[in-house]
Design an enzyme around this catalytic site. Structure first.
Site, mmCIF file in Angstrom:
data_model
loop_
_atom_site.group_PDB
_atom_site.id
_atom_site.type_symbol
_atom_site.label_atom_id
_atom_site.label_comp_id
_atom_site.label_asym_id
_atom_site.label_seq_id
_atom_site.Cartn_x
_atom_site.Cartn_y
_atom_site.Cartn_z
ATOM 1 N N PRO A 1 34.127 16.453 10.089
ATOM 2 C CA PRO A 1 33.317 15.286 9.719
ATOM 3 C C PRO A 1 33.520 14.826 8.281
ATOM 4 O O PRO A 1 33.195 13.681 7.955
ATOM 5 C CB PRO A 1 31.883 15.772 9.949
ATOM 6 C CG PRO A 1 31.955 17.252 9.787
ATOM 7 C CD PRO A 1 33.286 17.632 10.379
ATOM 8 N N TYR B 1 40.291 31.238 17.494
ATOM 9 C CA TYR B 1 39.815 31.313 16.113
ATOM 10 C C TYR B 1 39.908 32.747 15.591
ATOM 11 O O TYR B 1 39.606 33.703 16.302
ATOM 12 C CB TYR B 1 38.385 30.822 15.994
ATOM 13 C CG TYR B 1 38.220 29.322 16.154
ATOM 14 C CD1 TYR B 1 39.318 28.471 16.238
ATOM 15 C CD2 TYR B 1 36.948 28.737 16.214
ATOM 16 C CE1 TYR B 1 39.164 27.107 16.391
ATOM 17 C CE2 TYR B 1 36.788 27.374 16.355
ATOM 18 C CZ TYR B 1 37.899 26.557 16.446
ATOM 19 O OH TYR B 1 37.745 25.202 16.590
ATOM 20 N N GLY C 1 37.267 17.793 3.489
ATOM 21 C CA GLY C 1 36.656 17.814 2.165
ATOM 22 C C GLY C 1 36.858 16.545 1.364
ATOM 23 O O GLY C 1 36.238 16.375 0.299
ATOM 24 N N LEU D 1 35.746 13.678 1.930
ATOM 25 C CA LEU D 1 34.495 12.905 1.878
ATOM 26 C C LEU D 1 33.356 13.701 1.255
ATOM 27 O O LEU D 1 32.202 13.291 1.332
ATOM 28 C CB LEU D 1 34.118 12.459 3.296
ATOM 29 C CG LEU D 1 35.081 11.458 3.938
ATOM 30 C CD1 LEU D 1 34.854 11.363 5.439
ATOM 31 C CD2 LEU D 1 34.911 10.081 3.288
ATOM 32 N N GLY D 2 33.689 14.814 0.646
ATOM 33 C CA GLY D 2 32.664 15.664 0.035
ATOM 34 C C GLY D 2 32.592 15.540 -1.466
ATOM 35 O O GLY D 2 32.190 16.500 -2.148
ATOM 36 N N GLY D 3 32.996 14.396 -2.014
ATOM 37 C CA GLY D 3 32.960 14.211 -3.466
ATOM 38 C C GLY D 3 34.222 14.717 -4.142
ATOM 39 O O GLY D 3 34.174 15.222 -5.266
#
Length: 324
Positions: free
Chosen positions: A212, A53, A216, A218-220
């Site tokens: 999860p 990372y 993004g 599933l984040g609206g």
């Protein structure tokens, strides 16, 4: 904050795991330190990182940022369950990649130095290495544990069959084996329900979902794009086009229950059997604070059924999902 044991181990970890992949490339070191301080204040004690990372070959930028945060004292290291990973290339030389005994030894020592700690709580294989024998991997891991450098071991991006191979080899050698598996798992990516989740449940591994919110989506995302708050290109744009109908139904459902889509997406994972806690990757303090709401949402049976109608999974575990 609620806590649970990591798989069958006695290690207690928070139901949300702080992902640090943005530390360095997206989030400054100062802001990263503030986010980690805030995470501890909120009761999040489980942090995930990897030696690659930061995406500067051989530097381990993100591990270094965490190490300097540990060095500030205040029991930061003592309060934190730190998980890191090895597998990815740290140089152009052939032995600084994958899971040979040599790379396991040197990669662990390098991570310890960057993290400014003398032990790693959870050391994870970032991917399966089909070219290195499991006996070699477990022998190298056992040496690390005997030296006190690593407490627990986990896998990431492993199939159910790989988990079984790894665990059976460890058992034959009289070793503890894996305590966790980190897989991509969200409402749009539910393939792990076929083989990986059953394998983890059978062997007592905690599941740590990454991505999860599926990048993004599933984040609206529909509301945000319609309001001009976010623009998508490439694969994300294509994925939105493919799933637009389901995502709109999902966002409508979230409006009905009065919750934000991102929080519901995380909460749904917390309702799944065997899931320890999803990895959240906040770039700001506001994003971190908002994620806490997911731990407070209790979805009713009919609400969970509604979500399954919008995002049908593979049909359950194998083989029942595809055969009588």
């Amino acid at each position: 904050m609620d806590y649970t044991h990591l798989g069958r181990s006695g290690l207690s970890v928070s139901r949300l795991c702080l992902g640090t992949m943005n530390f360095g490339p997206e989030t400054s070191e100062e802001d990263s330190h503030e986010i980690m301080d805030r995470a501890l204040e909120l009761g999040i004690n489980f942090f995930d990182t990897a030696n690659v990372y930061g995406w500067v070959p051989g530097e381990g930028v993100t591990e270094q940022i965490i190490g300097r945060w540990f060095a500030r004292g205040g029991e930061r290291r003592e309060k934190t369950v730190i998980a890191t990973k090895l597998y990815g290339s740290m140089s152009q030389w052939p032995n600084d990649t994958f899971l040979s005994a040599r790379n396991i030894r040197l990669a662990c020592d390098a991570s310890l130095k960057r993290l400014q700690t003398d032990y790693i709580d959870l050391y994870q294989m970032h991917h399966v290495d089909r070219s290195t024998p499991w006996d070699e991997i477990w022998e190298a891991f056992e040496v690390l544990r005997q030296q006190g450098k690593v407490l627990y071991f986990g896998s990431s991006n492993h199939a159910g069959w790989h988990i079984a191979q790894s665990m059976e080899t460890a058992r034959r050698r009289g070793q503890t084996g894996l305590v966790s598996e980190q897989s991509i798992y969200n409402l749009l990516k539910r393939e792990v329900e076929l083989e990986v989740l059953p394998a983890c449940q059978g062997y007592g591994l905690g599941v740590i979902p990454w991505s999860p919110l599926n990048g993004g989506l599933l984040g609206g995302i529909i509301r945000k794009t319609e309001k001009g708050q976010r623009r998508l290109t490439g694969r994300a744009k294509d994925a939105l086009k493919t799933h637009r109908k389901a995502l709109r139904a999902y966002e409508d459902f979230c409006d009905e229950i009065g919750e934000l889509p991102a929080h519901v997406g995380l909460a749904w994972l917390l309702h799944q059997e065997g899931v320890t806690g999803p990895i959240i990757g906040p770039r700001t303090l506001e994003q971190l604070d908002g994620s806490i709401r997911a731990t407070e949402i209790r979805l009713k049976k009919d609400e969970l059924a509604r979500v399954d109608e919008i995002f049908p999974g593979p049909g359950g575990p194998a083989p029942e999902a595809y055969a009588w």
